[in-house]
Design a protein around this motif. Structure first.
Motif, PDB file in Angstrom:
ATOM      1  N   SER A  68       0.815  -1.200   0.000  1.00  0.00           N
ATOM      2  CA  SER A  68       0.000   0.000   0.000  1.00  0.00           C
ATOM      3  C   SER A  68       0.849   1.250   0.000  1.00  0.00           C
ATOM      4  O   SER A  68       2.027   1.234   0.385  1.00  0.00           O
ATOM      5  CB  SER A  68      -0.958  -0.006   1.181  1.00  0.00           C
TER       6      SER A  68
ATOM      7  N   GLN B 188       0.185   5.773   0.298  1.00  0.00           N
ATOM      8  CA  GLN B 188      -0.764   6.864   0.504  1.00  0.00           C
ATOM      9  C   GLN B 188      -0.778   7.733  -0.760  1.00  0.00           C
ATOM     10  O   GLN B 188       0.268   8.178  -1.205  1.00  0.00           O
ATOM     11  CB  GLN B 188      -0.313   7.681   1.726  1.00  0.00           C
TER      12      GLN B 188
ATOM     13  N   SER C 205      -5.324   5.453   1.385  1.00  0.00           N
ATOM     14  CA  SER C 205      -4.322   4.398   1.264  1.00  0.00           C
ATOM     15  C   SER C 205      -4.711   3.484   0.103  1.00  0.00           C
ATOM     16  O   SER C 205      -5.793   2.906   0.109  1.00  0.00           O
ATOM     17  CB  SER C 205      -4.284   3.631   2.589  1.00  0.00           C
TER      18      SER C 205
ATOM     19  N   THR D  27      -4.175   0.151  -1.890  1.00  0.00           N
ATOM     20  CA  THR D  27      -3.615  -1.171  -1.625  1.00  0.00           C
ATOM     21  C   THR D  27      -3.699  -2.029  -2.876  1.00  0.00           C
ATOM     22  O   THR D  27      -4.773  -2.165  -3.467  1.00  0.00           O
ATOM     23  CB  THR D  27      -4.379  -1.853  -0.472  1.00  0.00           C
TER      24      THR D  27
END
Lengths: 401, 242
Positions: free
Chosen positions: A102, A104, A117, A119
């Protein structure tokens, strides 16, 4: 006669309202504090345990880098797809495995944007982390393989970017790529330590690796152990496997980290339980101080009412009856304080629980114990003054000014 | 005067003291409060005990009231030898035979006149309703029915002493012990209280023993006993002055 004495005690308490209230205050605060603190502590324990459970059942998280002091990870060889497949293939008791790289990123839709976030993962992620599709669908096999830009968004992202409009099929910008939304997730709420579990966006791992990070690393492998298994054994097997795969020499430290959620949950629970017990014990001390306050007032009261005691003895009260009167006064005071304390403590913890968004827990045995203890305080600390009253000589008591 | 006839109404002694001594302290500091007295009081009599302070009259009163026990000698109250009794036994005698009236009234403060009068009945385990009836009757006897709800602070000294007398009477005691009952009152109130006591003695036949140091007050009694240095030095029956 007993009832008569209780009535006499109540009358005496009412006659000195201010003094009685002040006397009771110690017990009220003591009992109230014990109950409020234990109740809030239990609520916090329940909440933390539930929140950790929300992260996923029997969840293990494998990441690269050794666990060093302060919880930071040192740089080390990263994990990759082969590691994950090896875990899935070779470790017994593993129910499902999912990658979880992941980063940001800023996500933009129209004139709105949200930082969330991102992923990169596969369909096993839903199972392992306990997410369900609210609308739309998971990734197709083809999407997972080819790395096309499609994504599934969490409830928070959906609210921030789309408000009430339907996000399905919309194109959002993530960094340099444009990504089509194919599904939304059912909200999971807040996890332990206030983490918003709905603030995320999922995309196929291949897409994430190719278009966002540009490498084949996996920052996190999520493993769910089979139901009913001891997760610590599974964690140990994973450790052994990874050490072997990463050629760690015997005696060296791990350069990766296997975190067991059950273990974390246990640690947190035992910490909050210990904290609750500590707070309860401190509050119990204040209850003891309250008891001493009652003794103090009762002793003063015996001196102050020496003449009254003399009168009662002269007109035909047994010493035992005078003793019972004073003892009952102390017991009535302390139990009354106990009842008020229980009520105030529960009211206080109810509002505290609401303010802290914790579940409101009534600890029945603590309520019973605090109440019984407050009555006991009356007996213990009322005895000395009562005996002193009963032992007065009526002649001298009557002469007392 | 009809007093002597009341005094010997049945000729029987309610109080019998035989060789009663009371010694306080030991050795050098020994104080002989009562040096050995023999003393009877007939049922229905009104006796005034006089004497200077330290004469032994208060000690004698305490023994008569079963609040204290003699060092030597015997005391029979209504046929019961009190000197065989201890603690609760003496309490029972007080509870059932004796009513007390004190110089300082000794009423419970912040407690209504009615509740004060009820108090001895509480210890006799009389039910609440009967207690109230008896207390009201007793207050009526001392002329204070209309002050039943007043606390002692709201009553004059004379009224307070009448409440105290009502409290002493509520159990219908055989013996009323009054310790300087008029000591805190002016002469008008004194007369009022003494008339009440004389009335109770005559009309209800209650035996009254009263300690006083005022001859005027003692003159209301049928019999005057004078103490000095722990002994009875004078025992007379003057004609009633009032």
């Amino acid at each position: 006669m007993f009832l008569q004495t209780v009535l006499m005690a109540l009358r005496e308490i009412r006659r000195n309202t201010l003094r009685s209230v002040l006397t009771m205050l110690g017990v009220v605060i003591g009992v109230g504090a014990v109950i409020a603190l234990v109740s809030v502590g239990r609520g916090a324990t329940q909440k933390v345990t539930a929140d950790i459970g929300k992260l996923g059942k029997n969840l293990l998280m494998v990441s690269a880098g050794a666990r060093v002091k302060g919880g930071a990870s040192s740089a080390a060889q990263s994990l990759n797809m082969a590691d994950m497949q090896a875990i899935a293939r070779e470790i017994s008791g593993v129910h499902a495995v999912a990658p979880g790289s992941s980063s940001q990123q800023q996500v933009i839709y129209g004139n709105k944007n949200a930082s969330t976030s991102i992923t990169g993962t596969d369909n096993n992620f839903f199972e392992v982390r306990g997410y369900a599709i609210e609308k739309g669908r998971q990734f197709t096999e083809a999407e997972a393989q080819s790395g096309v830009p499609v994504c599934v968004i969490g409830a928070t992202v959906k609210t921030e970017l789309f408000a009430t409009t339907d996000p399905l099929g919309a194109q959002v910008r993530v960094g340099k790529i444009s990504c089509q939304i194919i599904g939304t997730l059912v909200s999971k709420g807040t996890a332990g330590m206030g983490q918003d579990q709905d603030d995320l966006m999922l995309m196929p791992l291949a897409t994430f690796q190719r278009r966002i990070t540009g490498n084949n690393d996996i920052s996190l492998i999520l493993v769910s152990a089979e139901e009913g298994l001891d997760t610590s054994i599974v964690a140990e097997s994973i450790r052994a496997l990874l050490r072997q795969r990463r050629h760690r020499p015997v005696g060296s430290d791990d350069d990766f980290n296997v975190r067991d959620m059950a273990e974390i949950a246990d640690t947190v629970t035992s910490t909050t339980t210990a904290l609750t017990a500590l707070l309860g014990a401190i509050a119990a001390v204040s209850l003891l101080v309250g008891g001493i306050g009652i003794m103090n007032i009762m002793l003063v009261s015996v001196t102050e009412r020496t003449r009254e005691i003399g009168i009662r003895l002269a007109i035909g009260a047994f010493a035992g009856e005078v003793m019972m009167q004073f003892l009952l006064e102390a017991i009535v005071l302390s139990t009354l304080g106990g009842i008020i304390g229980v009520v105030l403590g529960l009211i206080g913890s109810f509002f505290a629980a609401r303010a802290l968004s914790l579940p409101f827990v009534i600890p029945p045995e603590i309520v019973g114990l605090a109440f019984a203890f407050s009555a006991l305080v009356g007996v213990l600390f009322g005895y000395l003054p009562a005996r002193k009253a009963a032992q007065l000589n009526p002649i001298e008591a009557l002469r007392h000014e | 005067m009809s007093a002597p006839s009341v005094q010997t109404a049945n000729g029987e002694a309610i109080i019998e003291l035989r060789g009663v001594k009371k010694v306080y302290g030991e050795g050098e500091s020994e104080v002989r409060a009562l040096a050995g007295i023999d003393f009877d009081i007939a049922r229905g009599d009104f006796v005034a005990i006089m004497g200077t302070s330290g004469s032994g009259k208060s000690t004698c009163m305490n023994i008569l009231g079963c609040l204290d026990v003699p060092t030597a000698g015997s005391y029979r109250l209504a046929g019961v030898t009190t000197t065989d009794l201890h603690g609760d036994g003496l309490t029972l005698l007080r509870r059932h035979y004796i009513g007390f009236v004190f110089q300082g009234f000794n009423l419970l403060s912040r407690t209504s006149a009615l509740e004060n009068v009820e108090l001895p009945l509480v210890y006799r385990r009389v039910a609440a309703r009967e207690r109230r009836t008896a207390a009201l009757r007793s207050l009526e006897l001392v002329g204070l029915s209309d002050r039943a709800d007043h606390t002692p602070q709201e009553l004059s000294g004379g009224q307070q002493q009448r409440v105290a007398i009502a409290r002493a009477l509520v159990t219908d005691p055989e013996l009323l012990l009054a310790d300087e009952p008029t000591g805190n009152l002016d002469s008008a109130r004194t007369q009022e209280i003494m008339n009440l006591l004389v009335d109770l003695n005559r009309k209800r036949g209650i035996t009254i023993v009263m300690v006083t140091h005022e001859p005027d007050v003692a003159a209301y009694a049928n019999r005057v006993v004078v103490f000095r240095d722990g002994l009875i030095v004078e025992d007379s029956r003057p004609g009633r002055a009032h």
